[in-house]
Design a protein around this motif. Structure first.
Motif, PDB file in Angstrom:
ATOM      1  N   TYR A 158       0.816  -1.209   0.000  1.00  0.00           N
ATOM      2  CA  TYR A 158       0.000   0.000   0.000  1.00  0.00           C
ATOM      3  C   TYR A 158       0.852   1.261   0.000  1.00  0.00           C
ATOM      4  CZ  TYR A 158      -4.523  -2.304   0.630  1.00  0.00           C
ATOM      5  OH  TYR A 158      -5.658  -3.036   0.443  1.00  0.00           O
ATOM      6  N   PHE A 159       1.886   1.305   0.826  1.00  0.00           N
ATOM      7  CA  PHE A 159       2.733   2.494   0.869  1.00  0.00           C
ATOM      8  C   PHE A 159       3.535   2.643  -0.420  1.00  0.00           C
ATOM      9  CE2 PHE A 159       2.216   2.251   5.568  1.00  0.00           C
ATOM     10  CZ  PHE A 159       1.758   3.535   5.749  1.00  0.00           C
ATOM     11  N   ILE A 170       7.325  17.203  -6.594  1.00  0.00           N
ATOM     12  CA  ILE A 170       7.559  17.410  -5.163  1.00  0.00           C
ATOM     13  C   ILE A 170       8.977  16.992  -4.795  1.00  0.00           C
ATOM     14  CG2 ILE A 170       6.862  16.654  -2.854  1.00  0.00           C
ATOM     15  CD1 ILE A 170       4.020  16.470  -3.819  1.00  0.00           C
ATOM     16  N   LEU A 171       9.442  15.874  -5.349  1.00  0.00           N
ATOM     17  CA  LEU A 171      10.806  15.422  -5.094  1.00  0.00           C
ATOM     18  C   LEU A 171      11.814  16.423  -5.644  1.00  0.00           C
ATOM     19  CD1 LEU A 171      12.882  13.303  -4.213  1.00  0.00           C
ATOM     20  CD2 LEU A 171      12.512  12.141  -6.404  1.00  0.00           C
ATOM     21  N   GLU A 172      11.563  16.931  -6.856  1.00  0.00           N
ATOM     22  CA  GLU A 172      12.489  17.896  -7.450  1.00  0.00           C
ATOM     23  C   GLU A 172      12.525  19.183  -6.630  1.00  0.00           C
ATOM     24  OE1 GLU A 172      14.527  17.240  -9.838  1.00  0.00           O
ATOM     25  OE2 GLU A 172      13.700  15.214 -10.096  1.00  0.00           O
ATOM     26  N   ALA A 173      11.363  19.637  -6.161  1.00  0.00           N
ATOM     27  CA  ALA A 173      11.329  20.853  -5.345  1.00  0.00           C
ATOM     28  C   ALA A 173      12.089  20.659  -4.041  1.00  0.00           C
ATOM     29  CB  ALA A 173       9.883  21.240  -5.062  1.00  0.00           C
ATOM     30  N   ALA A 174      11.982  19.459  -3.451  1.00  0.00           N
ATOM     31  CA  ALA A 174      12.710  19.171  -2.212  1.00  0.00           C
ATOM     32  C   ALA A 174      14.209  19.174  -2.454  1.00  0.00           C
ATOM     33  CB  ALA A 174      12.262  17.822  -1.653  1.00  0.00           C
ATOM     34  N   VAL A 182      16.443  11.828   4.300  1.00  0.00           N
ATOM     35  CA  VAL A 182      15.751  11.726   5.582  1.00  0.00           C
ATOM     36  C   VAL A 182      14.758  12.868   5.757  1.00  0.00           C
ATOM     37  CG1 VAL A 182      16.033  11.712   8.090  1.00  0.00           C
ATOM     38  CG2 VAL A 182      17.673  10.489   6.644  1.00  0.00           C
ATOM     39  N   LYS A 183      15.174  14.080   5.422  1.00  0.00           N
ATOM     40  CA  LYS A 183      14.299  15.248   5.558  1.00  0.00           C
ATOM     41  C   LYS A 183      13.113  15.148   4.606  1.00  0.00           C
ATOM     42  CE  LYS A 183      14.404  20.293   5.764  1.00  0.00           C
ATOM     43  NZ  LYS A 183      13.918  20.312   7.150  1.00  0.00           N
ATOM     44  N   ILE A 188       8.032  15.585   4.261  1.00  0.00           N
ATOM     45  CA  ILE A 188       7.133  15.642   3.110  1.00  0.00           C
ATOM     46  C   ILE A 188       6.296  14.373   2.983  1.00  0.00           C
ATOM     47  CG2 ILE A 188       6.993  15.831   0.596  1.00  0.00           C
ATOM     48  CD1 ILE A 188       9.479  17.601   0.708  1.00  0.00           C
ATOM     49  N   LEU A 189       6.952  13.220   2.913  1.00  0.00           N
ATOM     50  CA  LEU A 189       6.206  11.981   2.674  1.00  0.00           C
ATOM     51  C   LEU A 189       5.339  11.583   3.873  1.00  0.00           C
ATOM     52  CD1 LEU A 189       8.592   9.608   0.674  1.00  0.00           C
ATOM     53  CD2 LEU A 189       6.659  10.965  -0.143  1.00  0.00           C
ATOM     54  N   VAL A 190       5.881  11.711   5.066  1.00  0.00           N
ATOM     55  CA  VAL A 190       5.107  11.308   6.247  1.00  0.00           C
ATOM     56  C   VAL A 190       3.838  12.152   6.398  1.00  0.00           C
ATOM     57  CG1 VAL A 190       5.116  11.177   8.767  1.00  0.00           C
ATOM     58  CG2 VAL A 190       7.054  10.279   7.469  1.00  0.00           C
TER      59      VAL A 190
END
Length: 280
Positions: A158-159, A170-174, A182-183, A188-190
């Motif tokens: 599921y995850f 979102i990954l690119e912006a991060a 870890v951040k 973001i993901l949690v």
């Protein structure tokens, strides 16, 4: 104007009654004495011993050691339910995160290897698991009760599907903002996974709360007995003219239903949203 269909409503009402009547029988029968239940069978009418029965099962010390109570067994079941739910969520999220965001060879094959463990339920691997815990001297411990069953192919699946639906932007912006792995995961993901975590929490909590086979194999110390074991031990009593305390067994069954029902009611909206939401 929507036309009311009596047949559809009748089917729904019958289905609801089919589910509610056994629960009502358990609740009402728990207010009678064991002798009344033994002689007159179950009843849908309340008796006059409800407070007495529930007080006894919660506070009366019994068992072989004379120390275990219903409250203690409820606490043990709660620890198992929360331990299973939280542990499986943490491990499943970490495994799914690695499979989706860390590019390495055979990631897909590794995922399917994890997924095929669904074909190996607890009953199939219970003896090897028990042998490992025995060799590590973890019998009659919370570690031995909870840790061996924390790996969850269902949660990982599921995850993984949830993380794959998160937009790459979102990954690119991060990355542009300097967020490391870890951040990105924690910040973001949690937060994005809250509804999915609630859905998995319900499934895993109920699974851990209702465990019977694994605790009965792993524990001989009554301090670790769960409600499921308590109900079974009551119904096993049949010595001479002594009949089982049916009313206490029903009372424990009712108490065993309350926490899972409360969890489902509390997380109901998030549960449905987590399993059906596709837009992030």
């Amino acid at each position: 104007m929507t036309r009311i269909k009596p047949l559809d409503h009748a089917i729904l009402i019958l289905g609801a009654l089919f589910l509610i009547v056994p629960v009502a029988l358990a609740v009402m029968s728990s207010t009678h004495t064991a002798a009344d239940i033994h002689m007159n069978a179950l009843s849908l009418l309340p008796g006059g011993h409800g407070v007495e029965t529930y007080t006894k099962v919660l506070t009366h010390k019994g068992g072989f050691t004379g120390e275990v109570t219903g409250l203690r067994m409820m606490f043990n079941s709660l620890v198992m339910g929360l331990g299973f739910a939280v542990g499986k969520i943490v491990l499943s999220m970490c495994a799914a995160y690695g499979l989706v965001y860390f590019r390495f060879r055979f990631a897909t094959a590794l995922f399917w290897m994890i997924f095929t463990t669904l074909l190996l339920p607890l009953e199939v691997r219970i003896m090897p698991s028990y042998q490992v815990m025995s060799d590590l001297h973890l019998l009659n411990t919370w570690t031995g009760l909870i840790v061996p069953l924390l790996a969850s192919a269902t949660g990982t699946f599921y995850f993984r599907q949830f993380f794959k639906s998160v937009p790459d932007e979102i990954l690119e912006a991060a990355r542009i903002d300097g967020a490391g792995p870890v951040k990105f995961f924690l910040d973001i993901l949690v937060p994005l996974s809250r509804t999915m975590m609630a859905a998995i929490f319900i499934i895993m909590f109920v699974y851990g709360w209702n465990q019977y086979l694994w605790p009965i194999l792993m524990t001989t110390d009554e301090r670790f007995f769960t409600l499921m074991r308590g109900i079974k031990s009551i119904l096993q009593v049949w010595i001479g003219a002594q009949i089982p305390d049916y009313n206490e067994a029903f009372a424990l069954a009712v108490l065993a239903m309350l926490p899972p029902v409360a969890v489902v009611v509390f997380f109901q909206r998030m549960f449905i949203k987590g399993l059906t939401e596709s837009d992030k």
